[in-house]
Design an enzyme around this catalytic site. Structure first.
Site, PDB file in Angstrom:
ATOM      1  N   ASP A   1      -2.256  12.164  -3.064  1.00 39.84           N
ATOM      2  CA  ASP A   1      -2.214  13.406  -3.160  1.00 39.84           C
ATOM      3  C   ASP A   1      -2.426  13.909  -4.446  1.00 39.84           C
ATOM      4  O   ASP A   1      -1.681  13.611  -5.264  1.00 39.84           O
ATOM      5  CB  ASP A   1      -1.095  14.198  -2.511  1.00 39.84           C
ATOM      6  CG  ASP A   1      -1.183  15.691  -2.197  1.00 39.84           C
ATOM      7  OD1 ASP A   1      -1.771  16.518  -2.869  1.00 39.84           O
ATOM      8  OD2 ASP A   1      -0.241  16.507  -1.479  1.00 39.84           O
TER       9      ASP A   1
ATOM     10  N   THR B   1     -11.498   4.843   4.924  1.00 46.31           N
ATOM     11  CA  THR B   1     -10.348   5.455   5.300  1.00 46.31           C
ATOM     12  C   THR B   1     -10.468   6.677   5.800  1.00 46.31           C
ATOM     13  O   THR B   1     -11.694   7.208   5.724  1.00 46.31           O
ATOM     14  CB  THR B   1      -9.259   5.545   4.147  1.00 46.31           C
ATOM     15  OG1 THR B   1     -10.012   6.322   3.331  1.00 46.31           O
ATOM     16  CG2 THR B   1      -9.034   4.190   3.668  1.00 46.31           C
ATOM     17  N   ARG B   2      -9.651   7.305   6.642  1.00 47.43           N
ATOM     18  CA  ARG B   2      -9.717   8.886   7.127  1.00 47.43           C
ATOM     19  C   ARG B   2     -10.255   9.659   6.073  1.00 47.43           C
ATOM     20  O   ARG B   2     -11.149  10.410   5.994  1.00 47.43           O
ATOM     21  CB  ARG B   2      -8.251   9.099   7.702  1.00 47.43           C
ATOM     22  CG  ARG B   2      -8.286  10.586   8.189  1.00 47.43           C
ATOM     23  CD  ARG B   2      -7.157  10.869   9.112  1.00 47.43           C
ATOM     24  NE  ARG B   2      -5.960  10.543   8.353  1.00 47.43           N
ATOM     25  CZ  ARG B   2      -5.428  11.661   7.817  1.00 47.43           C
ATOM     26  NH1 ARG B   2      -5.780  12.764   7.829  1.00 47.43           N
ATOM     27  NH2 ARG B   2      -4.078  11.443   7.048  1.00 47.43           N
ATOM     28  N   PHE B   3      -9.326   9.699   4.942  1.00 48.78           N
ATOM     29  CA  PHE B   3      -9.851  10.455   3.946  1.00 48.78           C
ATOM     30  C   PHE B   3     -11.284  10.315   3.113  1.00 48.78           C
ATOM     31  O   PHE B   3     -11.855  11.371   2.918  1.00 48.78           O
ATOM     32  CB  PHE B   3      -8.827  10.499   2.814  1.00 48.78           C
ATOM     33  CG  PHE B   3      -7.532  11.498   3.089  1.00 48.78           C
ATOM     34  CD1 PHE B   3      -7.703  12.794   2.939  1.00 48.78           C
ATOM     35  CD2 PHE B   3      -6.263  11.016   3.324  1.00 48.78           C
ATOM     36  CE1 PHE B   3      -6.675  13.667   3.443  1.00 48.78           C
ATOM     37  CE2 PHE B   3      -5.383  11.780   3.829  1.00 48.78           C
ATOM     38  CZ  PHE B   3      -5.424  13.071   3.767  1.00 48.78           C
TER      39      PHE B   3
ATOM     40  N   GLU C   1       0.744  -1.335   0.010  1.00 51.83           N
ATOM     41  CA  GLU C   1      -0.077   0.018   0.116  1.00 51.83           C
ATOM     42  C   GLU C   1       0.710   1.104   0.157  1.00 51.83           C
ATOM     43  O   GLU C   1       1.722   1.491   0.703  1.00 51.83           O
ATOM     44  CB  GLU C   1      -0.906   0.116   1.260  1.00 51.83           C
ATOM     45  CG  GLU C   1      -1.934   1.246   1.099  1.00 51.83           C
ATOM     46  CD  GLU C   1      -2.942   1.195   2.033  1.00 51.83           C
ATOM     47  OE1 GLU C   1      -3.722   2.276   1.969  1.00 51.83           O
ATOM     48  OE2 GLU C   1      -3.055   0.369   3.122  1.00 51.83           O
TER      49      GLU C   1
END
Length: 202
Positions: A109, A175-177, A34
Site C-alpha cells: 500500500d 498477482t491480483r494487483f 512474503e
C-alpha cells in the site's frame, strides 16, 4: 462458520505463539517471507518451485489467510505457514536476527495522501529491523506501481545496511494487483532490490 475457529484448526496457519515456537527458524534452512501476500499467488508458486524451503506469509486480513490456507491444503504444500499480523510486529516480536533468507513485498500500500505517509511500511526504522532479521548477503525485493512510493523508499535507505539496485520491470508476478493494473493499461512497474551488505543491530 466461525472463521476464527477454522483459522486455529488449520496446520498451515500460525494461530498462536505456541504454534510459532514449533518452527525452529535457525534449523529450517532457507526461509522466505512474503509481506502482505494478498491472494497468495506468488507465495504458492514459490513454495511449489522450492519444496525444500520454508515460506512464511504475513497478512493482516483473516479472510485472505483463510482462502490461501485452503489453496495450500488443496495443493498439498507442507512448506508454507501463514501469519496474521502486521509486518512491523511480526519482524519485531517473532523473527530473530539473521533468520530470514529472502523477503519480498509486491505492491505494498503506497498510502499516496501526504497525511497518510506515516503509515508507509519501509521507513528507516523498519528497514533497519528488516536488515537485522536478514542473513548477511541476502535480499529483499519491493515492487510497486507507484513511482512516488518507489522514490520515497529510496530516500529512506541511507544508513540501513543495504546495497540498492532499482529500475523498471515489465509485469511478471501475476498477482491480483498486477492484473488490476494491467487492465488499466499499466505496463511498467518499479523494482527495488535490497542486498544486505552490513549488519545493523536492532
Amino acid at each position: 462458520m466461525d472463521t476464527r475457529a477454522s483459522l486455529s484448526e488449520s496446520p498451515v496457519i500460525i494461530a498462536d505463539r505456541e504454534a510459532w515456537e514449533e518452527i525452529n527458524l535457525r534449523d529450517a534452512g532457507t526461509v522466505e517471507v512474503e509481506i502482505g501476500f494478498g491472494s497468495g499467488e506468488y507465495l504458492l508458486r514459490r513454495a511449489s518451485q522450492y519444496p525444500d524451503r520454508l515460506f512464511i506469509g504475513i497478512e493482516k486480513k483473516p479472510g485472505m489467510i483463510t482462502e490461501v490456507a485452503k489453496m495450500v491444503a488443496s495443493r498439498n504444500l507442507d512448506n508454507i505457514r501463514l501469519l496474521e499480523s502486521c509486518a512491523r510486529e511480526a519482524f519485531t516480536e517473532l523473527f530473530p536476527a539473521c533468520s530470514v533468507s529472502r523477503a519480498y513485498s509486491l505492491f505494498p500500500d503506497p498510502w499516496p495522501k501526504r497525511k497518510h505517509s506515516k503509515y508507509r511500511l519501509f521507513s528507516p526504522q523498519f528497514l533497519r529491523l528488516l536488515n537485522n532479521r536478514l542473513i548477511s548477503g541476502s535480499e529483499a525485493l519491493i515492487v510497486t506501481d507507484s513511482e512516488d512510493y518507489c522514490n520515497w523508499v529510496l530516500t529512506q535507505l541511507p544508513g540501513t545496511g543495504f546495497e540498492v539496485e532499482n529500475g523498471t520491470i515489465p509485469p511478471q508476478f501475476d498477482t491480483r494487483f498486477e492484473r488490476k493494473w494491467l487492465k488499466q493499461e499499466l505496463r511498467t512497474f518499479f523494482r527495488i532490490l535490497l542486498r544486505k551488505t552490513e549488519h545493523i543491530e536492532a
